[in-house]
Design a protein around this motif. Structure first.
Motif, PDB file in Angstrom:
ATOM      1  N   ARG A   1       0.369  11.370 -11.708  1.00 30.96           N
ATOM      2  CA  ARG A   1       1.018  10.808 -12.907  1.00 30.96           C
ATOM      3  C   ARG A   1      -0.005  10.128 -13.809  1.00 30.96           C
ATOM      4  N   LEU A   2      -0.894   9.327 -13.178  1.00 30.95           N
ATOM      5  CA  LEU A   2      -1.896   8.603 -13.969  1.00 30.95           C
ATOM      6  C   LEU A   2      -2.824   9.572 -14.694  1.00 30.95           C
ATOM      7  N   PRO A  16       0.824  -1.209   0.000  1.00 31.29           N
ATOM      8  CA  PRO A  16       0.000   0.000   0.000  1.00 31.29           C
ATOM      9  C   PRO A  16       0.859   1.260   0.000  1.00 31.29           C
ATOM     10  N   LEU A  17       0.388   2.283  -0.736  1.00 30.35           N
ATOM     11  CA  LEU A  17       1.121   3.547  -0.798  1.00 30.35           C
ATOM     12  C   LEU A  17       0.648   4.467   0.321  1.00 30.35           C
ATOM     13  N   THR A  18       1.542   5.319   0.775  1.00 31.64           N
ATOM     14  CA  THR A  18       1.149   6.356   1.729  1.00 31.64           C
ATOM     15  C   THR A  18       0.315   7.390   0.973  1.00 31.64           C
ATOM     16  N   LEU A  19      -0.355   8.263   1.704  1.00 32.28           N
ATOM     17  CA  LEU A  19      -1.178   9.282   1.030  1.00 32.28           C
ATOM     18  C   LEU A  19      -0.349  10.155   0.080  1.00 32.28           C
ATOM     19  N   PRO A  20       0.817  10.660   0.509  1.00 34.12           N
ATOM     20  CA  PRO A  20       1.601  11.457  -0.455  1.00 34.12           C
ATOM     21  C   PRO A  20       2.014  10.646  -1.690  1.00 34.12           C
ATOM     22  N   GLU A  21       2.351   9.361  -1.479  1.00 31.68           N
ATOM     23  CA  GLU A  21       2.728   8.510  -2.623  1.00 31.68           C
ATOM     24  C   GLU A  21       1.535   8.299  -3.552  1.00 31.68           C
ATOM     25  N   LEU A  22       0.361   8.091  -2.961  1.00 31.71           N
ATOM     26  CA  LEU A  22      -0.833   7.860  -3.784  1.00 31.71           C
ATOM     27  C   LEU A  22      -1.209   9.128  -4.556  1.00 31.71           C
ATOM     28  N   ARG A  23      -1.075  10.281  -3.885  1.00 30.10           N
ATOM     29  CA  ARG A  23      -1.348  11.549  -4.589  1.00 30.10           C
ATOM     30  C   ARG A  23      -0.407  11.701  -5.789  1.00 30.10           C
TER      31      ARG A  23
END
Ligand SMILES: CC(C)(COP(=O)(O)OP(=O)(O)OC[C@H]1O[C@@H](n2cnc3c(N)ncnc32)[C@H](O)[C@@H]1OP(=O)(O)O)[C@@H](O)C(=O)NCCC(=O)NCCS
Length: 167
Positions: free
Chosen positions: A56-57, A44-51
């Motif tokens: 990018r997506l 799972p990604l952290t919130l900053p990583e997911l943002r």
């Protein structure tokens, strides 16, 4: 950008919403479970990583890549709760589809319902060759693929089996 642009899709119980960076905040909690990664690798990604990932997506690939990245948040229509994501990676040769549903929402047919809508929409956009890459141990994902009419092929992608719709 190659191929169609994502649009909002509606099914009996779901709304599929084209992904934006703003979805990261509500999705971080849904995706924060290592069990979701058992067959797809990663963690799972952290919130900053997911943002950063959603940014990018949503921006999409560089034009010279001849690829379209279509991503949707899957939302339950009755209460608006985000429950998962579906995606389609469109290339000139074929289009790869994939699905994730958060642990509390699994087993209710949501992935199947979302994937069916995704495939119907792709076909309506004249996207013809649709494939999914599924680890042989990923029984739930294989079940989703089978329920929407896909079949395993002899092709592999790394250690995964390539599924397609019969011609
Ligand atoms: C694959 C996934 C999206 C399925 O979501 P879902 O909403 O539960 O899917 P559905 O309810 O539409 O169908 C699930 C099917 O898997 C079956 N299933 C669920 N858990 C299972 C298990 N532990 N063992 C065997 N089958 C299982 C269900 O019985 C159902 O099949 P059936 O209708 O033939 O009985 C979800 O499990 C997930 O997000 N997994 C992690 C991410 C992932 O692996 N994505 C796929 C990448 S290829």
């Amino acid at each position: 950008m190659f191929g169609p642009l994502a649009e909002t899709l509606r099914t009996r119980r779901l709304v599929l919403e084209p992904l934006t960076v703003h979805h990261a905040d509500e999705m971080a909690e849904v995706l924060d479970d290592a069990r979701l990664h058992t067959h797809i690798g990663g963690e799972p990604l952290t919130l900053p990583e997911l943002r950063a990932r959603y940014a990018r997506l949503a921006a999409g690939p560089a034009p010279f890549h001849q690829e379209g990245w279509l991503n949707w948040i899957v939302r339950r229509a009755r209460d608006g709760r985000a429950i998962g994501t579906v995606q389609a990676t469109v290339t000139p040769a074929e289009t790869w589809i994939a699905w994730i549903v958060g642990m509390p929402y699994q087993g209710f047919g949501f992935a199947t319902e979302a994937a069916e809508a995704l495939v119907a929409w792709l076909r309506a956009q004249n996207v013809r060759t649709i494939a999914a890459s599924i680890h042989p141990d990923n029984t739930p994902s294989a079940s989703v693929a089978a329920k929407i009419g896909m079949r395993p092929t002899d092709r592999t992608s790394g250690d995964e089996t390539v599924w397609q719709f019969p011609e």
